[in-house]
Design an enzyme around this catalytic site. Structure first.
Site: not given
Length: 381
Positions: A124, A128, A132, A278, A340, A364
């Site tokens: 699609y 350009e 945008g 924890f 981590g 989108e």
């Protein structure tokens, strides 16, 4: 009361089918696709056999004629394995839907059978280099010359550019602004059509992205979708569904990373006990799960509104896309923190999802544009 918000048996069956397909054909291979920048075209064909190439193409045209909620369930399930792969299925579906919904019988007969089966894959082309968020400012021209249009211009950030078979392209056939834009279907082997080098990207490595370049490219008038000047309307109509799908891809990726974080923190020992013991870990997981469910509920509601053509469907699509993509990225980021230093390694999937989901708040329509759509709609009431 609960049934009001529960999925139907059919929807649960579709979700289950998509999850099984993902577990078999996507999840085990996604890290290697990312590493190798591999575009899994063979997987598209298998997805096409399940109807996933034409989720909301009408049954008359060979599609499976489902609604936007069912589409979101499929995208979410597939993104659990690979967001780049799932998001690409969304793009193909938007192109096929546009031809089915707005194209004439001849155009549908020529293109839809191959797109429905995913024997041919569609891109699609709207964005350009210079347009945008301001999509109506596009400059690619299509000049009428007999029974052909002659195209000149460049499209930017096109998923599948240079690899895919069919390009649904927004072009300027008239004056500046939205009313001068038309929609054409262009075959990959059309003389005058070429492609830029594949872009080197942060994520979405399993989906190639390249410029699509038109230099005196002759396209038959018979390949126009709908009437001249209606292209921008078609593009905007497609974006509600595209926003839901990209939001659903964020939900799937976030769910995967939440599940991975729960399993990891139960297993990982620090200070003589599992990290999951924890309270800080439990609070983080609780917030991740809460944010995910809130985003999912809004997205499913918005999907039902789009299927029902509700008057506030565009506002809800924008709200849902904004919340799902922002929440998805935060959840993945928190999962990486819970892992981590190991979260930063490619030995674990978290860093790939962190990279892949980041672009969803740009695609989108950026999340800033989503806020504009919502704000304007609220003030219009």
């Amino acid at each position: 009361m609960f049934n009001q918000f529960a999925l139907t048996e059919d929807q649960l069956a579709i979700q289950d089918m998509a999850r099984k397909f993902t577990a078999d054909r996507i999840t085990p291979f996604a890290a290697q696709w990312d590493e190798d920048h591999h575009y899994p075209v063979d997987v598209w064909k298998a997805a096409g056999e399940l109807g996933f190439g034409a989720i909301y193409v009408s049954e008359e045209s060979g599609g499976i004629g489902l609604g936007r909620l069912e589409a979101a369930l499929i995208m979410e399930a597939m993104a659990y394995g690979c967001p780049a792969t799932s998001a690409y299925i969304s793009i193909h579906n938007m192109a096929a839907w546009m031809i089915d919904t707005f194209g004439g019988d001849d155009l549908k007969a020529r293109y839809l059978p191959d797109l429905v089966s995913m024997d041919k894959i569609a891109s699609y082309c709207l964005t350009e280099p210079g347009s945008g968020s301001d999509a109506a400012a596009l400059k690619t021209t299509a000049r009428l010359d007999g029974d052909h249009y002659v195209l000149n211009g460049t499209k930017q950030f096109i998923s599948g550019g240079g690899v895919n078979d069919v390009y649904v392209v927004m072009v300027r056939t008239g004056d500046n602004g939205a009313k001068g834009i038309s929609c054409l279907v262009v075959d990959k082997d059309t003389p005058g059509l070429s492609f830029g080098a594949p872009e080197k990207k942060l994520g979405w490595n399993a989906s190639p992205t390249a410029q699509v370049i038109f230099e005196d490219c002759r396209v038959p008038v018979a390949n126009r979708v709908g009437a001249e000047g209606d292209g921008f309307r078609f593009a905007m109509a497609g974006l509600d569904g595209g926003r839901l799908n990209i939001g659903a891809c964020s939900l799937g990726g976030a769910q995967r990373c939440l599940d991975e974080a729960i399993a990891y923190t139960k297993d990982r020992q620090q200070f003589g006990q599992p990290v999951a013991d924890f309270q800080n870990t439990q609070f983080m997981l609780a917030d991740m799960a809460t944010d995910l469910e809130a985003a999912r509920a809004l997205l499913y509601m918005a999907a039902c509104k789009v299927s029902a053509n509700a008057p506030d469907k565009s506002r809800f699509s924008a709200m849902a896309k904004r919340l799902a993509t922002d929440s998805g990225s935060k959840i993945v980021n928190d999962a990486l923190q819970l892992f981590g230093g190991y979260g930063y390694l490619k030995d674990y999937p978290i860093e790939r999802f962190w990279r892949d989901l980041r672009v969803h708040s740009i695609l989108e329509g950026t999340n800033q544009i989503m806020r504009m759509i919502v704000g304007r709609d609220l003030l219009r009431q």
